[in-house]
Scaffold this motif. Structure first.
Motif, PDB file in Angstrom:
ATOM      1  N   VAL A   1       0.840  -1.195   0.000  1.00 43.08           N
ATOM      2  CA  VAL A   1       0.000   0.000   0.000  1.00 43.08           C
ATOM      3  C   VAL A   1       0.881   1.254   0.000  1.00 43.08           C
ATOM      4  CG1 VAL A   1      -1.825   1.259   1.227  1.00 43.08           C
ATOM      5  CG2 VAL A   1      -1.826  -1.215   1.272  1.00 43.08           C
ATOM      6  N   LEU A   2       1.927   1.215   0.809  1.00 43.53           N
ATOM      7  CA  LEU A   2       2.831   2.365   0.886  1.00 43.53           C
ATOM      8  C   LEU A   2       3.480   2.641  -0.471  1.00 43.53           C
ATOM      9  CD1 LEU A   2       4.179   4.522   2.598  1.00 43.53           C
ATOM     10  CD2 LEU A   2       5.799   2.798   3.396  1.00 43.53           C
ATOM     11  N   ALA A   3       3.890   1.590  -1.162  1.00 48.43           N
ATOM     12  CA  ALA A   3       4.484   1.760  -2.492  1.00 48.43           C
ATOM     13  C   ALA A   3       3.478   2.376  -3.465  1.00 48.43           C
ATOM     14  CB  ALA A   3       4.987   0.416  -3.016  1.00 48.43           C
ATOM     15  N   GLU A   4       2.218   1.973  -3.360  1.00 50.42           N
ATOM     16  CA  GLU A   4       1.185   2.548  -4.235  1.00 50.42           C
ATOM     17  C   GLU A   4       0.935   4.019  -3.925  1.00 50.42           C
ATOM     18  OE1 GLU A   4      -2.442   0.505  -5.173  1.00 50.42           O
ATOM     19  OE2 GLU A   4      -1.488  -1.441  -4.849  1.00 50.42           O
ATOM     20  N   VAL A   5       0.988   4.373  -2.644  1.00 55.83           N
ATOM     21  CA  VAL A   5       0.812   5.782  -2.266  1.00 55.83           C
ATOM     22  C   VAL A   5       1.947   6.615  -2.861  1.00 55.83           C
ATOM     23  CG1 VAL A   5       0.833   7.408  -0.327  1.00 55.83           C
ATOM     24  CG2 VAL A   5      -0.538   5.326  -0.172  1.00 55.83           C
ATOM     25  N   ILE A   6       3.172   6.129  -2.732  1.00 50.94           N
ATOM     26  CA  ILE A   6       4.324   6.854  -3.288  1.00 50.94           C
ATOM     27  C   ILE A   6       4.183   6.983  -4.805  1.00 50.94           C
ATOM     28  CG2 ILE A   6       6.818   6.699  -3.698  1.00 50.94           C
ATOM     29  CD1 ILE A   6       7.002   5.439  -0.849  1.00 50.94           C
ATOM     30  N   LYS A   7       3.751   5.894  -5.447  1.00 49.93           N
ATOM     31  CA  LYS A   7       3.547   5.916  -6.899  1.00 49.93           C
ATOM     32  C   LYS A   7       2.473   6.948  -7.275  1.00 49.93           C
ATOM     33  CE  LYS A   7       1.956   2.699 -10.350  1.00 49.93           C
ATOM     34  NZ  LYS A   7       1.602   1.315 -10.620  1.00 49.93           N
TER      35      LYS A   7
END
Length: 107
Positions: A1-7
């Motif tokens: 989820v964190l990676a998607e937020v950064i993306k």
């Protein structure tokens, strides 16, 4: 989820929204809270609601607390969390300490 937020922050439309908010804030911390933080919160809400977090400010706070709880256990999460914070928090610079800066007066 964190990676998607950064993306999501890197998506062209969101990057533009953040840049406009940054320009409006002019490196003023009060204005950062007024202009930048709501945009950053909205971008995060759009991603995390798909993972069961409420799509309001409370959902973002719960997400942030969850990330914080994993930072010490996982260096990758700690690194990504730092990247995320750097996207919407300005680098903190301490004001110079001089006479009359509100410190303890010498006698």
């Amino acid at each position: 989820v964190l990676a998607e937020v950064i993306k999501a922050f890197g998506a062209p439309e969101n990057a533009q929204r953040m840049e406009e908010a940054r320009d409006n804030a002019c490196n003023d911390m009060g204005k950062m809270l007024q202009f930048l933080l709501p945009v950053a919160t909205q971008i995060q809400q759009d991603v995390i609601k798909a993972y069961g977090f409420s799509s309001d400010g409370e959902g973002v706070l719960k997400f942030a607390r969850l990330i914080k709880s994993y930072e010490s256990q996982d260096p990758e999460i700690a690194s990504m969390s730092g990247k995320l914070k750097a996207m919407f928090l300005p680098p903190m610079t301490l004001p110079p300490h001089g006479a009359g800066s509100g410190g303890v007066a010498a006698s």
